[in-house]
Design a protein around this motif. Structure first.
Motif, short mmCIF file in Angstrom:
data_model
loop_
_atom_site.label_atom_id
_atom_site.label_comp_id
_atom_site.label_asym_id
_atom_site.label_seq_id
_atom_site.Cartn_x
_atom_site.Cartn_y
_atom_site.Cartn_z
N UNK A 186 -6.71 13.82 9.56
CA UNK A 186 -5.50 14.13 10.36
C UNK A 186 -4.98 12.87 11.02
N UNK A 187 -3.67 12.86 11.16
CA UNK A 187 -2.98 11.71 11.73
C UNK A 187 -2.16 12.20 12.92
N UNK A 228 1.56 6.97 1.09
CA UNK A 228 1.27 6.93 -0.33
C UNK A 228 1.32 8.37 -0.82
N UNK A 237 -6.58 15.65 -0.86
CA UNK A 237 -6.08 14.28 -1.03
C UNK A 237 -5.04 13.90 0.01
N UNK A 238 -4.41 14.89 0.61
CA UNK A 238 -3.31 14.55 1.52
C UNK A 238 -3.73 14.72 2.97
N UNK A 248 0.35 11.49 -3.04
CA UNK A 248 -0.77 11.98 -3.85
C UNK A 248 -0.28 13.09 -4.77
N UNK A 272 -0.42 15.85 9.29
CA UNK A 272 0.28 15.30 10.46
C UNK A 272 0.19 16.31 11.58
N UNK A 299 -1.41 4.72 17.30
CA UNK A 299 -2.63 3.98 16.92
C UNK A 299 -2.53 2.50 17.25
N UNK A 355 1.53 15.26 -2.20
CA UNK A 355 1.17 15.21 -0.78
C UNK A 355 1.32 13.80 -0.26
N UNK A 356 1.08 13.62 1.02
CA UNK A 356 1.17 12.28 1.63
C UNK A 356 -0.20 11.84 2.11
N UNK A 357 -0.54 10.61 1.81
CA UNK A 357 -1.69 9.98 2.43
C UNK A 357 -1.14 8.80 3.24
N UNK A 358 -1.63 8.66 4.45
CA UNK A 358 -1.07 7.63 5.31
C UNK A 358 -1.86 6.35 5.13
N UNK A 359 -1.15 5.25 4.93
CA UNK A 359 -1.79 3.94 4.76
C UNK A 359 -1.64 3.13 6.04
N UNK A 360 -2.44 2.11 6.17
CA UNK A 360 -2.34 1.22 7.34
C UNK A 360 -3.63 1.17 8.14
N UNK A 361 -4.47 2.19 7.97
CA UNK A 361 -5.80 2.24 8.57
C UNK A 361 -6.70 2.98 7.62
N UNK A 394 1.99 -1.10 10.75
CA UNK A 394 2.41 -0.96 9.36
C UNK A 394 1.87 0.29 8.69
N UNK A 395 1.93 1.41 9.40
CA UNK A 395 1.59 2.68 8.73
C UNK A 395 2.60 2.91 7.60
N UNK A 396 2.14 3.55 6.56
CA UNK A 396 3.01 3.84 5.42
C UNK A 396 2.58 5.13 4.75
N UNK A 428 0.81 -1.23 0.00
CA UNK A 428 0.00 0.00 0.00
C UNK A 428 0.84 1.27 0.00
N UNK A 430 -8.32 7.62 10.55
CA UNK A 430 -7.28 8.13 11.44
C UNK A 430 -7.95 9.02 12.49
#
Lengths: 248, 248
Positions: free
Chosen positions: B202-203, A236, B174-175, A238, B178, A228, B234-240, A232-234, A174, B243
């Motif tokens: 938000x993360x 992606x 899209x992003x 955009x 943090x 959280x 931008x960054x999108x956080x994966x894993x969940x 395995x946060x990562x 992901x 958030x």
């Protein structure tokens, strides 16, 4: 066209791949073992390097058991692995990084591509995994570069990709790989290997010095994991649907 | 339940919102103007702060023209804006950050939430936008914190959100944002404001010191933008999938 495929336009299968010999120094660790599995599944010969030849060999057997009999994985010492790999991935903790680069130095000739995956987590000095320390040369990758022959083509990548996710072969990747290098062709070659791992994308993050930021992002992910209670946060990226080699 | 809503379980509309007075110091800049538009559209009273009262006022008028007559946006000096805001966003270039904090210091009482959005880009000292310099206190947000009353609740956020995208009201965000703070309730309150911006997530990135990493990620995005000739990576956080506040 970089190495790794006979026909770049053709479908990606073991039939159209040039099998490369790829060294994974530290291939007995979480990240390195995950990379070993993914690269071998993509059709390459993964050569696990370990301080102990026996441990390298046992881990290679484990990889073949997971992947099935067609997979080509072998295990040996760090030195022999580095010598045989056309591309050398280095996936070791920061505390042991300099020693391992000094050990493999004479086995990595000018022109070879080395992919450093180290993040300078503060655990190296007894600190927290969500903190980093600052290597003298700016980044762990730059510190590694000065330990090798100046003609070695250094790339930094994979800092934000969880070893756990790499090992879970049935789960789609992901998160994106940030690739940093001052050598555009080396970056594209590593990018091609990344493209051969299903669902994994790579983003050109700039020259090698950008590893100063990319490496620390591991610690930010560990902080997010901690907040959280996940593993395995990562990231992606955009802004575009397709990344990979800029301008292509 | 933080400020900002009468009924936290209810649908999010201007009818269920407590209109807050929110200061946007540097609201005449790209990032600050984007935040002003988004916060005012969410139903809040955005108070643009500027070194020039006239410029603040003109920019507020421009925001109202974009948003329509219902929107409540005003413009004034940085000092008055900081005094009136229940939450104070500071969106200024790093080169001017310390001066502006010194100017608003006496207008930001203990207990108030300040959201620092500064990234210490090397442009502050004539360098490149994809390089960073290292603030003495570790991060720009920590440097700001020591300039204010110790009781001020400092949060760092929005470093990786493009001002251009914030200003483009018709385009979904899209992003992810943090958010770093050592004050969990302050973090959750800022998180609630972020949740009121459509599609923005938000993360929780950890305590305020994690801004040392989050702030530098702006430079990595600028490097990516540069490589691909784009403007809004931008960054999108994966894993969940979800958030926001951890444990909720």
């Amino acid at each position: 066209m970089g190495p790794g495929r006979v026909d770049p336009a053709g479908p990606l299968s073991s039939a159209t791949l040039c099998r490369m010999d790829i060294s994974v120094i530290g291939g007995t660790g979480e990240e390195g073992f995950g990379l070993t599995l993914r690269l071998a599944r993509a059709g390459h010969h993964a050569i696990i390097g370990s301080r102990s030849e026996e441990k390298g060999s046992t881990t290679a057997q484990k990889a073949v058991e997971i992947l099935g009999g067609d997979a080509k994985v072998s295990g040996t010492t760090n030195e022999l692995s580095a010598e045989r790999g056309e591309v050398v991935f280095v996936t070791v903790p920061y505390a042991g990084q300099a020693d391992i680069y000094r050990a493999i130095k004479d086995h990595v000739v000018a022109g070879k591509i080395v992919v450093d995956c180290t993040s300078p987590l503060a655990t190296a000095v007894g600190g927290r995994a969500w903190h980093v320390i600052r290597p003298w040369h700016g980044s762990a990758a730059e510190a590694a570069k000065v330990l090798l022959d100046p003609g070695v083509r250094m790339v930094a990548a994979f800092h934000t990709i969880s070893g756990e996710q790499l090992q879970d072969l049935e789960r789609p990747m992901e998160s994106d790989v940030f690739v940093c290098s001052s050598d555009k062709e080396a970056k594209a070659t590593v990018g091609e290997l990344i493209d051969q791992i299903p669902n994994l994308r790579w983003v050109d993050a700039g020259d090698l010095s950008m590893a100063r930021i990319a490496e620390t992002m591991t610690a930010l992910l560990i902080s997010v994991n901690r907040a959280y209670k996940i593993h395995d946060a990562g990231f992606r990226v955009t802004g575009r649907d397709v990344w990979g080699r800029p301008g292509v």
